[in-house]
Structure formats: structure tokens, C-alpha cells
Design a protein around this motif. Structure first.
Motif, PDB file in Angstrom:
ATOM      1  N   ALA A  19      50.391  39.279  -4.010  1.00  0.00           N
ATOM      2  CA  ALA A  19      49.081  39.609  -3.130  1.00  0.00           C
ATOM      3  C   ALA A  19      48.250  38.431  -2.757  1.00  0.00           C
ATOM      4  CB  ALA A  19      48.163  40.419  -3.919  1.00  0.00           C
ATOM      5  N   GLU A  20      47.660  38.564  -1.723  1.00  0.00           N
ATOM      6  CA  GLU A  20      46.549  37.556  -0.984  1.00  0.00           C
ATOM      7  C   GLU A  20      45.400  38.233  -1.567  1.00  0.00           C
ATOM      8  OE1 GLU A  20      45.243  34.996   2.761  1.00  0.00           O
ATOM      9  OE2 GLU A  20      47.186  36.181   3.044  1.00  0.00           O
ATOM     10  N   LEU A  21      44.526  37.605  -2.013  1.00  0.00           N
ATOM     11  CA  LEU A  21      43.186  38.273  -2.664  1.00  0.00           C
ATOM     12  C   LEU A  21      42.078  37.307  -1.476  1.00  0.00           C
ATOM     13  CD1 LEU A  21      43.754  38.734  -6.172  1.00  0.00           C
ATOM     14  CD2 LEU A  21      44.128  40.254  -4.457  1.00  0.00           C
ATOM     15  N   GLU A  22      40.969  37.804  -1.774  1.00  0.00           N
ATOM     16  CA  GLU A  22      39.944  37.034  -0.831  1.00  0.00           C
ATOM     17  C   GLU A  22      39.803  35.412  -1.252  1.00  0.00           C
ATOM     18  OE1 GLU A  22      35.210  37.314  -0.020  1.00  0.00           O
ATOM     19  OE2 GLU A  22      35.931  38.481  -1.139  1.00  0.00           O
ATOM     20  N   ILE A  60      36.334  35.044  -8.154  1.00  0.00           N
ATOM     21  CA  ILE A  60      37.678  34.516  -8.602  1.00  0.00           C
ATOM     22  C   ILE A  60      38.142  35.132  -9.909  1.00  0.00           C
ATOM     23  CG2 ILE A  60      39.180  32.448  -9.338  1.00  0.00           C
ATOM     24  CD1 ILE A  60      37.775  31.108  -6.820  1.00  0.00           C
ATOM     25  N   ILE A  61      37.216  35.180 -10.877  1.00  0.00           N
ATOM     26  CA  ILE A  61      37.283  35.462 -12.235  1.00  0.00           C
ATOM     27  C   ILE A  61      37.726  36.917 -12.068  1.00  0.00           C
ATOM     28  CG2 ILE A  61      36.242  36.155 -14.355  1.00  0.00           C
ATOM     29  CD1 ILE A  61      37.035  33.068 -14.175  1.00  0.00           C
ATOM     30  N   GLU A  62      36.871  37.745 -11.156  1.00  0.00           N
ATOM     31  CA  GLU A  62      37.119  39.415 -10.990  1.00  0.00           C
ATOM     32  C   GLU A  62      38.701  39.340 -10.509  1.00  0.00           C
ATOM     33  OE1 GLU A  62      35.617  41.817 -11.967  1.00  0.00           O
ATOM     34  OE2 GLU A  62      34.364  40.563 -13.032  1.00  0.00           O
ATOM     35  N   GLU A  63      39.051  38.502  -9.593  1.00  0.00           N
ATOM     36  CA  GLU A  63      40.580  38.494  -9.031  1.00  0.00           C
ATOM     37  C   GLU A  63      41.423  38.054 -10.399  1.00  0.00           C
ATOM     38  OE1 GLU A  63      39.240  37.285  -4.574  1.00  0.00           O
ATOM     39  OE2 GLU A  63      40.684  35.829  -5.692  1.00  0.00           O
ATOM     40  N   VAL A  64      41.305  37.313 -10.859  1.00  0.00           N
ATOM     41  CA  VAL A  64      42.236  37.057 -12.349  1.00  0.00           C
ATOM     42  C   VAL A  64      42.097  38.333 -13.159  1.00  0.00           C
ATOM     43  CG1 VAL A  64      42.277  35.546 -14.548  1.00  0.00           C
ATOM     44  CG2 VAL A  64      41.885  34.635 -12.337  1.00  0.00           C
ATOM     45  N   ASN A  65      40.838  38.939 -13.174  1.00  0.00           N
ATOM     46  CA  ASN A  65      40.901  40.127 -14.061  1.00  0.00           C
ATOM     47  C   ASN A  65      41.661  41.234 -13.591  1.00  0.00           C
ATOM     48  OD1 ASN A  65      39.348  41.543 -16.480  1.00  0.00           O
ATOM     49  ND2 ASN A  65      38.648  42.964 -14.478  1.00  0.00           N
ATOM     50  N   ALA A  66      41.609  41.511 -12.282  1.00  0.00           N
ATOM     51  CA  ALA A  66      42.400  42.692 -11.575  1.00  0.00           C
ATOM     52  C   ALA A  66      43.937  42.365 -11.622  1.00  0.00           C
ATOM     53  CB  ALA A  66      42.131  42.562 -10.000  1.00  0.00           C
ATOM     54  N   VAL A  67      44.399  41.173 -11.552  1.00  0.00           N
ATOM     55  CA  VAL A  67      45.644  40.745 -11.848  1.00  0.00           C
ATOM     56  C   VAL A  67      46.191  41.263 -13.300  1.00  0.00           C
ATOM     57  CG1 VAL A  67      47.482  38.978 -12.178  1.00  0.00           C
ATOM     58  CG2 VAL A  67      45.726  38.812  -9.923  1.00  0.00           C
ATOM     59  N   ALA A  69      44.703  43.123 -15.276  1.00  0.00           N
ATOM     60  CA  ALA A  69      44.616  44.663 -15.512  1.00  0.00           C
ATOM     61  C   ALA A  69      45.766  45.402 -14.776  1.00  0.00           C
ATOM     62  CB  ALA A  69      43.551  45.287 -14.852  1.00  0.00           C
ATOM     63  N   ALA A  70      46.462  44.746 -13.524  1.00  0.00           N
ATOM     64  CA  ALA A  70      47.633  45.378 -13.028  1.00  0.00           C
ATOM     65  C   ALA A  70      48.813  45.327 -13.917  1.00  0.00           C
ATOM     66  CB  ALA A  70      47.674  44.880 -11.477  1.00  0.00           C
ATOM     67  N   LEU A  71      48.846  44.061 -14.331  1.00  0.00           N
ATOM     68  CA  LEU A  71      50.015  43.624 -15.148  1.00  0.00           C
ATOM     69  C   LEU A  71      49.955  44.508 -16.528  1.00  0.00           C
ATOM     70  CD1 LEU A  71      49.998  39.718 -15.094  1.00  0.00           C
ATOM     71  CD2 LEU A  71      51.661  41.251 -13.802  1.00  0.00           C
ATOM     72  N   PHE A  72      48.685  44.609 -16.974  1.00  0.00           N
ATOM     73  CA  PHE A  72      48.893  45.474 -18.378  1.00  0.00           C
ATOM     74  C   PHE A  72      49.336  46.937 -18.040  1.00  0.00           C
ATOM     75  CE2 PHE A  72      46.858  48.068 -21.477  1.00  0.00           C
ATOM     76  CZ  PHE A  72      47.092  47.306 -22.755  1.00  0.00           C
ATOM     77  N   ALA A  73      48.775  47.480 -16.732  1.00  0.00           N
ATOM     78  CA  ALA A  73      49.127  48.981 -16.504  1.00  0.00           C
ATOM     79  C   ALA A  73      50.767  48.892 -16.170  1.00  0.00           C
ATOM     80  CB  ALA A  73      48.488  49.402 -15.255  1.00  0.00           C
ATOM     81  N   ILE A 132      53.095  45.487  -9.134  1.00  0.00           N
ATOM     82  CA  ILE A 132      51.910  44.915  -9.279  1.00  0.00           C
ATOM     83  C   ILE A 132      51.032  45.094  -8.185  1.00  0.00           C
ATOM     84  CG2 ILE A 132      50.998  42.619  -9.783  1.00  0.00           C
ATOM     85  CD1 ILE A 132      53.688  41.946 -11.208  1.00  0.00           C
ATOM     86  N   ALA A 133      51.865  44.681  -6.998  1.00  0.00           N
ATOM     87  CA  ALA A 133      51.039  44.688  -5.585  1.00  0.00           C
ATOM     88  C   ALA A 133      50.346  46.164  -5.238  1.00  0.00           C
ATOM     89  CB  ALA A 133      52.102  44.309  -4.541  1.00  0.00           C
ATOM     90  N   GLU A 134      51.018  47.148  -5.840  1.00  0.00           N
ATOM     91  CA  GLU A 134      50.543  48.652  -5.522  1.00  0.00           C
ATOM     92  C   GLU A 134      49.174  48.590  -6.229  1.00  0.00           C
ATOM     93  OE1 GLU A 134      49.858  52.446  -4.546  1.00  0.00           O
ATOM     94  OE2 GLU A 134      51.221  51.201  -3.633  1.00  0.00           O
ATOM     95  N   LEU A 135      49.365  48.248  -7.665  1.00  0.00           N
ATOM     96  CA  LEU A 135      48.058  48.432  -8.116  1.00  0.00           C
ATOM     97  C   LEU A 135      46.727  47.563  -7.763  1.00  0.00           C
ATOM     98  CD1 LEU A 135      49.386  48.633 -11.710  1.00  0.00           C
ATOM     99  CD2 LEU A 135      48.349  50.694 -10.449  1.00  0.00           C
ATOM    100  N   LEU A 136      47.135  46.379  -7.197  1.00  0.00           N
ATOM    101  CA  LEU A 136      46.195  45.500  -6.761  1.00  0.00           C
ATOM    102  C   LEU A 136      45.624  45.942  -5.566  1.00  0.00           C
ATOM    103  CD1 LEU A 136      47.604  41.935  -7.617  1.00  0.00           C
ATOM    104  CD2 LEU A 136      45.519  42.960  -8.368  1.00  0.00           C
ATOM    105  N   SER A 137      46.386  46.572  -4.626  1.00  0.00           N
ATOM    106  CA  SER A 137      45.895  47.026  -3.626  1.00  0.00           C
ATOM    107  C   SER A 137      44.800  48.063  -3.602  1.00  0.00           C
ATOM    108  CB  SER A 137      47.016  47.703  -2.507  1.00  0.00           C
ATOM    109  OG  SER A 137      47.738  48.958  -3.178  1.00  0.00           O
TER     110      SER A 137
END
Length: 139
Positions: A19-22, A60-67, A69-73, A132-137
Motif C-alpha cells: 500500500a501507498e499511504l499518505e 505516521i505512527i497511525e499508519e504503522v498502527n494500521a499496518v 492491525a491489518a497484519l494481526f487480522a 493485507i492491502a484489502e484491510l488497509l484500504s
């Protein structure tokens, strides 16, 4: 930045793109000895968190957190490890590593013993990346 392998990693490894995040890019690590192991790295060349303004740092910390969370799921690990080192590659990047009590290095750090890299088939990489990308989207 000249000679920074992280600055060019997004372009150099398109098949590993998640994924490309902000503010950052997310790539699946080619070595999947630790299933789901990803890199999150800043789009701009920066080496320290304190070099960022407060809003960018928080984002950026929120983006790390989102990744994470997606990996955990996707992988349902026992624990997620976060590594922000930068000694060998001085570009801000996190190693986000799902860990399981069944992995050979548990509970030690992933760097504690060398291991043979686990390479996947192109289809297996795509499957992990898509999950992973599906959850991040959805974030």
C-alpha cells in the motif's frame, strides 16, 4: 537521497508493494520466515522521529498502527513486533513482524539467530499482499 536503498525501495520492488499511504509506503518483506513481515517506510528521506513535525509524526505512527492491525487480522499472531532502528539503513522505516509462539526464535528478537530466508511463490506473495492491502484500504 543519493545511495539510500529505502528511498528507491518502492520503485525497485513493485511486486512486494502492499500500500501507498499518505506519509509512508508498505512493502511485504521478500523473506517470509516470519509470516506477514512488512516494512513501513517514510516517503521522504528522514532518519529520526524528532525530525518530523508533530502532526506528521502522529500520522505516521497511525499508519504503522494500521499496518500492525491489518497484519494481526490476517495472520492472528501471538504478538506484533515493531522495530525502528536505522543503524544500517538510515532512513526511517519500521519492521512490523507478526510473531507466534511456534516460531523457532520465540520469544527472542528476530535478529537473535540467523535463518534461511523463506521465499514464497509469486502467487503466495500476491495472496498475502492482497489480504493485507484489502484491510488497509478500509481504514
Amino acid at each position: 537521497m543519493i545511495d539510500c536503498q529505502m528511498c528507491s525501495k518502492w520503485l525497485d520492488e513493485p511486486e512486494m508493494r502492499v500500500a501507498e499511504l499518505e506519509h509512508s509506503y508498505v512493502l511485504l518483506n521478500r523473506d517470509q520466515f516470519f509470516p506477514g513481515y512488512c516494512f513501513v517506510f517514510t516517503k521522504t528521506h528522514v532518519t529520526e522521529l524528532f525530525h518530523l513535525d508533530q502532526d506528521t509524526r502522529a500520522a505516521i505512527i497511525e499508519e504503522v498502527n494500521a499496518v500492525a492491525a491489518a497484519l494481526f487480522a490476517v495472520f492472528q499472531p501471538t504478538k506484533i513486533n515493531y522495530e525502528l532502528l536505522g543503524n544500517m539503513v538510515p532512513h526511517m522505516h519500521w519492521h512490523i513482524v507478526p510473531r507466534f509462539t511456534t516460531d523457532p526464535l520465540w520469544p527472542r528478537p528476530i535478529w537473535s539467530d540467523p535463518h534461511e530466508p523463506l521465499m514464497l511463490s509469486p502467487d503466495d506473495y500476491r495472496f498475502r499482499i492482497q489480504a493485507i492491502a484489502e484491510l488497509l484500504s478500509r481504514r
